[in-house]
Motif scaffolding. Sequence first.
Motif, mmCIF file in Angstrom:
data_model
loop_
_atom_site.group_PDB
_atom_site.id
_atom_site.type_symbol
_atom_site.label_atom_id
_atom_site.label_comp_id
_atom_site.label_asym_id
_atom_site.label_seq_id
_atom_site.Cartn_x
_atom_site.Cartn_y
_atom_site.Cartn_z
ATOM 1 N N ASP A 235 27.266 50.050 31.486
ATOM 2 C CA ASP A 235 27.991 50.457 30.283
ATOM 3 C C ASP A 235 29.446 50.841 30.585
ATOM 4 O OD1 ASP A 235 27.685 52.860 27.608
ATOM 5 O OD2 ASP A 235 27.694 50.676 27.488
ATOM 6 N N HIS A 236 30.031 50.190 31.568
ATOM 7 C CA HIS A 236 31.416 50.486 31.925
ATOM 8 C C HIS A 236 32.370 49.898 30.897
ATOM 9 C CE1 HIS A 236 30.466 51.052 36.487
ATOM 10 N NE2 HIS A 236 30.115 52.099 35.752
ATOM 11 N N GLU A 237 33.414 50.666 30.564
ATOM 12 C CA GLU A 237 34.399 50.154 29.631
ATOM 13 C C GLU A 237 35.302 49.098 30.256
ATOM 14 O OE1 GLU A 237 33.307 54.088 27.792
ATOM 15 O OE2 GLU A 237 33.609 53.338 29.812
ATOM 16 N N ASN A 238 35.682 49.328 31.516
ATOM 17 C CA ASN A 238 36.686 48.469 32.148
ATOM 18 C C ASN A 238 36.021 47.366 32.976
ATOM 19 O OD1 ASN A 238 38.474 50.322 31.122
ATOM 20 N ND2 ASN A 238 39.088 51.159 33.080
ATOM 21 N N MET A 239 36.493 46.158 32.804
ATOM 22 C CA MET A 239 36.031 45.035 33.627
ATOM 23 C C MET A 239 37.232 44.222 34.072
ATOM 24 S SD MET A 239 32.440 43.853 31.854
ATOM 25 C CE MET A 239 31.889 42.968 33.328
ATOM 26 N N PHE A 240 37.086 43.586 35.230
ATOM 27 C CA PHE A 240 38.216 42.944 35.893
ATOM 28 C C PHE A 240 37.802 41.600 36.467
ATOM 29 C CE2 PHE A 240 40.798 46.861 36.319
ATOM 30 C CZ PHE A 240 39.838 47.815 36.065
ATOM 31 N N TRP A 241 38.760 40.698 36.562
ATOM 32 C CA TRP A 241 38.604 39.476 37.347
ATOM 33 C C TRP A 241 39.725 39.407 38.378
ATOM 34 C CZ3 TRP A 241 34.749 36.284 38.060
ATOM 35 C CH2 TRP A 241 33.772 36.143 37.056
ATOM 36 N N TYR A 242 39.308 39.248 39.639
ATOM 37 C CA TYR A 242 40.225 39.061 40.756
ATOM 38 C C TYR A 242 39.953 37.712 41.407
ATOM 39 C CZ TYR A 242 41.510 44.068 40.983
ATOM 40 O OH TYR A 242 41.997 45.318 40.717
ATOM 41 N N ARG A 243 40.952 37.205 42.122
ATOM 42 C CA ARG A 243 40.688 36.121 43.037
ATOM 43 C C ARG A 243 41.119 36.544 44.436
ATOM 44 N NH1 ARG A 243 44.153 30.666 42.047
ATOM 45 N NH2 ARG A 243 43.748 30.387 44.266
ATOM 46 N N GLN A 244 40.354 36.075 45.407
ATOM 47 C CA GLN A 244 40.633 36.414 46.796
ATOM 48 C C GLN A 244 40.987 35.157 47.558
ATOM 49 O OE1 GLN A 244 37.325 37.715 49.150
ATOM 50 N NE2 GLN A 244 38.587 37.985 50.968
ATOM 51 N N ASP A 245 42.145 35.152 48.185
ATOM 52 C CA ASP A 245 42.597 34.026 48.982
ATOM 53 C C ASP A 245 43.032 34.524 50.357
ATOM 54 O OD1 ASP A 245 43.834 33.336 45.914
ATOM 55 O OD2 ASP A 245 42.616 31.796 46.899
ATOM 56 N N PRO A 246 42.792 33.737 51.385
ATOM 57 C CA PRO A 246 43.166 34.155 52.749
ATOM 58 C C PRO A 246 44.643 34.500 52.835
ATOM 59 C CG PRO A 246 41.801 32.190 52.820
ATOM 60 C CD PRO A 246 42.130 32.415 51.375
ATOM 61 N N GLY A 247 44.920 35.646 53.436
ATOM 62 C CA GLY A 247 46.302 36.073 53.623
ATOM 63 C C GLY A 247 46.951 36.677 52.396
ATOM 64 N N LEU A 248 46.258 36.659 51.269
ATOM 65 C CA LEU A 248 46.830 37.191 50.024
ATOM 66 C C LEU A 248 46.048 38.366 49.464
ATOM 67 C CD1 LEU A 248 47.732 33.850 48.204
ATOM 68 C CD2 LEU A 248 49.278 35.380 49.440
ATOM 69 N N GLY A 249 44.923 38.688 50.042
ATOM 70 C CA GLY A 249 44.128 39.798 49.540
ATOM 71 C C GLY A 249 43.507 39.481 48.197
#
Lengths: 114, 112
Positions: free
Chosen positions: B28-42
Motif C-alpha cells: 500500500d505504498h504511495e510512491n512508486m518508481f522506475w529506474y534503469r541500471q546500466d554499467p558505469g552509470l548506476g
Amino acid sequence: DQQVKQNSPSLSVQEGRISILNCDYTNSMFDYFLWYKKYPAEGPTFLISISSIKDKNEDGRFTVFLNKSAKHLSLHIVPSQPGDSAVYFCAASGIGTGANNLFFGTGTRLTVIP
Amino acid sequence: DVKVTQSSRYLVKRTGEKVFLECVQDMDHENMFWYRQDPGLGLRLIYFSYDVKMKEKGDIPEGYSVSREKKERFSLILESASTNQTSMYLCASRPPPVSPLHFGNGTRLTVT
C-alpha cells in the motif's frame, strides 16, 4: 552530471578483514544517505542509512560514516564475509533536490576472498 | 515484508515494438518508481508516481511513459523500443516521506 560518485569500481578483501567502500557527493542539499547491496539478477536491497544530523550509524557488522564538510560517506563492513560479495550502491536525497528522487552512485563491486 | 514484483525477469523485443513492463507492490505504498541500471552509470530514475494517476518525470524520461491506474500497480511503457533501451529495469516503492526504497528483482530487457 553525477552528483553521487563512487570512484572505485571494484574492491577485493580477504575474509575476516575490514571492507571500506567510499562515496562522494557534490550537492550540499543532500541530507539523507543510504547504502544498497545488489546481487546479480536481483534488485538492490537496502542496507543502512544515515541522516545529516548524525556522523555515524551502526547496524551489526555495517557502519556508515558521514563527513559533511568533505561531502564524503563510507561504509565499513567488519568482519567481511564471502556472502558480502556484491555490488554496493550509495544513494542520496534531500529537500530541494527533488525529495522523491534518490541519486545513486555507479556502484562498487566488492569481492570477499575466502 | 514488502514485496515488489516485476512480471518478467527477461524480455527480448524487436526495435519499434511497444513494450509494457509491469510492477506490483503489496504494501500500500504511495510512491512508486522506475529506474534503469546500466554499467558505469548506476541507477537512473525514469519516472515516479506519488499517487494513483499522478506521475512525474525523472532524469531520463525520453522514450518512456508510465501508467498508474491502481495504487499497487505501476507500469512502464516503451512506446517504440530502440536498441539503446536495452537495460536492466528496476521498479521500487516506498511510503512517504523519504524512506528506503524497496526494489523488485528487475527485468532485463534486450531490444534487437
